[in-house]
Design a protein around this motif. Sequence first.
Motif, PDB file in Angstrom:
ATOM      1  N   GLY A   1     -13.848  12.489 -45.926  1.00  0.00           N
ATOM      2  CA  GLY A   1     -14.863  13.547 -46.015  1.00  0.00           C
ATOM      3  C   GLY A   1     -14.541  14.510 -47.146  1.00  0.00           C
ATOM      4  O   GLY A   1     -15.406  14.869 -47.949  1.00  0.00           O
TER       5      GLY A   1
ATOM      6  N   ILE B   1     -15.058  12.841 -50.502  1.00  0.00           N
ATOM      7  CA  ILE B   1     -16.468  12.755 -50.893  1.00  0.00           C
ATOM      8  C   ILE B   1     -16.933  14.065 -51.532  1.00  0.00           C
ATOM      9  O   ILE B   1     -17.604  14.073 -52.560  1.00  0.00           O
TER      10      ILE B   1
ATOM     11  N   CYS C   1     -18.343   6.520 -54.320  1.00  0.00           N
ATOM     12  CA  CYS C   1     -18.976   7.432 -53.356  1.00  0.00           C
ATOM     13  C   CYS C   1     -19.780   6.674 -52.295  1.00  0.00           C
ATOM     14  O   CYS C   1     -19.800   7.048 -51.134  1.00  0.00           O
TER      15      CYS C   1
ATOM     16  N   GLU D   1     -17.319   5.412 -49.830  1.00  0.00           N
ATOM     17  CA  GLU D   1     -16.645   6.475 -49.081  1.00  0.00           C
ATOM     18  C   GLU D   1     -17.510   7.017 -47.941  1.00  0.00           C
ATOM     19  O   GLU D   1     -16.987   7.409 -46.909  1.00  0.00           O
ATOM     20  N   SER D   2     -18.804   7.051 -48.123  1.00  0.00           N
ATOM     21  CA  SER D   2     -19.611   7.620 -47.025  1.00  0.00           C
ATOM     22  C   SER D   2     -19.591   6.673 -45.826  1.00  0.00           C
ATOM     23  O   SER D   2     -19.596   7.126 -44.682  1.00  0.00           O
TER      24      SER D   2
ATOM     25  N   GLN E   1     -16.324   7.427 -44.100  1.00  0.00           N
ATOM     26  CA  GLN E   1     -16.329   8.653 -43.302  1.00  0.00           C
ATOM     27  C   GLN E   1     -17.042   8.418 -41.969  1.00  0.00           C
ATOM     28  O   GLN E   1     -16.584   8.856 -40.920  1.00  0.00           O
ATOM     29  N   ARG E   2     -18.132   7.680 -42.013  1.00  0.00           N
ATOM     30  CA  ARG E   2     -18.873   7.424 -40.769  1.00  0.00           C
ATOM     31  C   ARG E   2     -18.037   6.612 -39.782  1.00  0.00           C
ATOM     32  O   ARG E   2     -18.030   6.876 -38.594  1.00  0.00           O
TER      33      ARG E   2
END
Lengths: 232, 325
Positions: free
Chosen positions: B141, B144, B166, B169-170, B173-174
């Motif tokens: 997080g 990002i 990016c 990476e999201s 994070q999820r």
Amino acid sequence: MGDNTLVLGQRLSEWCGHGPAPEEDIALANIALDLIGQTRLWLDLAGNREGLGRDSDMLAYHRNPWDFKNLLLVEQPNRDFGVTMMRQFLFDTWHLETLRILSHHTDKDVRGIAQKSSKEVTYHRARSTNIVIALGDGTEKSQLRMQSALNRLYPYVGEMFMTDKDDLIDMAALRPRFDAHLSATLNKATLTKPESEFYHKGGKTGTQHSEHLSHILATMQSLPRSYPEAKW
Amino acid sequence: MYAQMIKSEETYEDPKKLMAFQARIDDGDRIEPKDWMPKGYRKTLIRQIGQHAHSEIVGQLPEGNWITRAPSLERKAILLAKVQDEAGHGLYLYCAAETLGVSRDELTEMLLNGQMKYSSIFSYPALTWADMGVIGWLIDGAAILNQVPLQRTSYGPYARAMVRICKEESFHQRQGFDIMIKMVNGTAEQKHMAQDALNRLWYPSLMMFGPPDAESVHSEQSMRWKIKINSNDELRQKFVNQTVPQAEYLGLSIPDINLNWNERKQSYDFSQPDWSEFFDVLEGNGPASVDRIEARQAAWEDGAWVREARIAHAEKKNMAILAAE
């Protein structure tokens, strides 16, 4: 089939972050990921046919070493990158031939998993074959390492072609194609097949695994066994 | 932030060229590898991109340590995919750095001999499965927040690497947040692991954005060059504002008695991490610093024969092709 892919996938996962180059780390993780995916398919099918309500996670995490029917080859330690890739090459060569036959099996589910897996394993075998050739043919030092890896692992080859009551196909019938690919590759890799055809057995029947398997399982099963109530 | 404390290099070059270069940046132009650039710009970028790449590579270790113990086959598969992505990010970034005239081997040597750093966060140990959740949720997080603006950074290859990174990476994070949801809704021990991981990793996460702006002496030049887009404090505040409601949703408490909503500034007030600990970590005294570098050193040394053999084999093949022609 599921125990083989599970144990080998687990072994390859140990390499994460320790490979000789990031490209190799990515490739090893990628192959481990394929093998774990195949494990879920095979073990879910096994659990389904057993009819006791066990799924792939139950079978992976809540069985004891003597219940595992994987080949001795796949539980052998990674040792160095040469041993890891030689083990992979021997397994992939056997695996692809096995899946080719299972792809025509009368059982629709077996056929489906074998067809899906053989696409992935075709790539695995191509890659491990290329690496064995490159490292065998590379330098004097790498040639020695690869020859010693082959000598170390060859006694686990014979077990792959034993047929027992649980086998869906005649395993011995796969040997000629295996041998053909093996000798073509070793030739290009400037490696020599060991003379002795002696082999260890006991993995695929579960009667006598090596000492290594229980360590693999102790690590892998630690969370679900320690916290049986937990959902993750 | 995967790149911290990047010292901007001063540049003594033709003032006309420097002005023209700055004008391109101010106009939002992308600088490409073959364009003229000040020596300081090049050196600063090598240091920043190199540190970022090293962080991705070293960052495989704390998670790699849990792949073999992932508690379900699905979690194992997800973690394998994630760590594989990270090695891939390392590769894009090494490639971006190579366009500036430094080789991956040189960068690796600099990491191993201590001339280059990796993000302080990876010098902390990953002790329980909940750490896999917190690494995704907080650490990815925070990464990002830093990396989204870097998609607009002035150096083309770096900006383009960031776009790809990016996206992945999201997803990371999820999946981290998803692990946390399972943990906080699980058994008493799972909840304990979740809170314990947050307690241990909260302040190290805040450190990821680097020291407070007042002490961040190297930022100005980097911001003029658009190598750095936002200030450390700005990003840290954004991170706290975004994370506090998520922790509340999870029913976890952030280990900070000074954490309060400030109506006037429409932001949270919060305690600073112990910055002396941060500087200790950067000096190589983090709880897992020695383990991390030792592991990378061993991978490098043990892998030397493999790299040499592959080069030797490729050369033999090329010779054979030439001979055939």
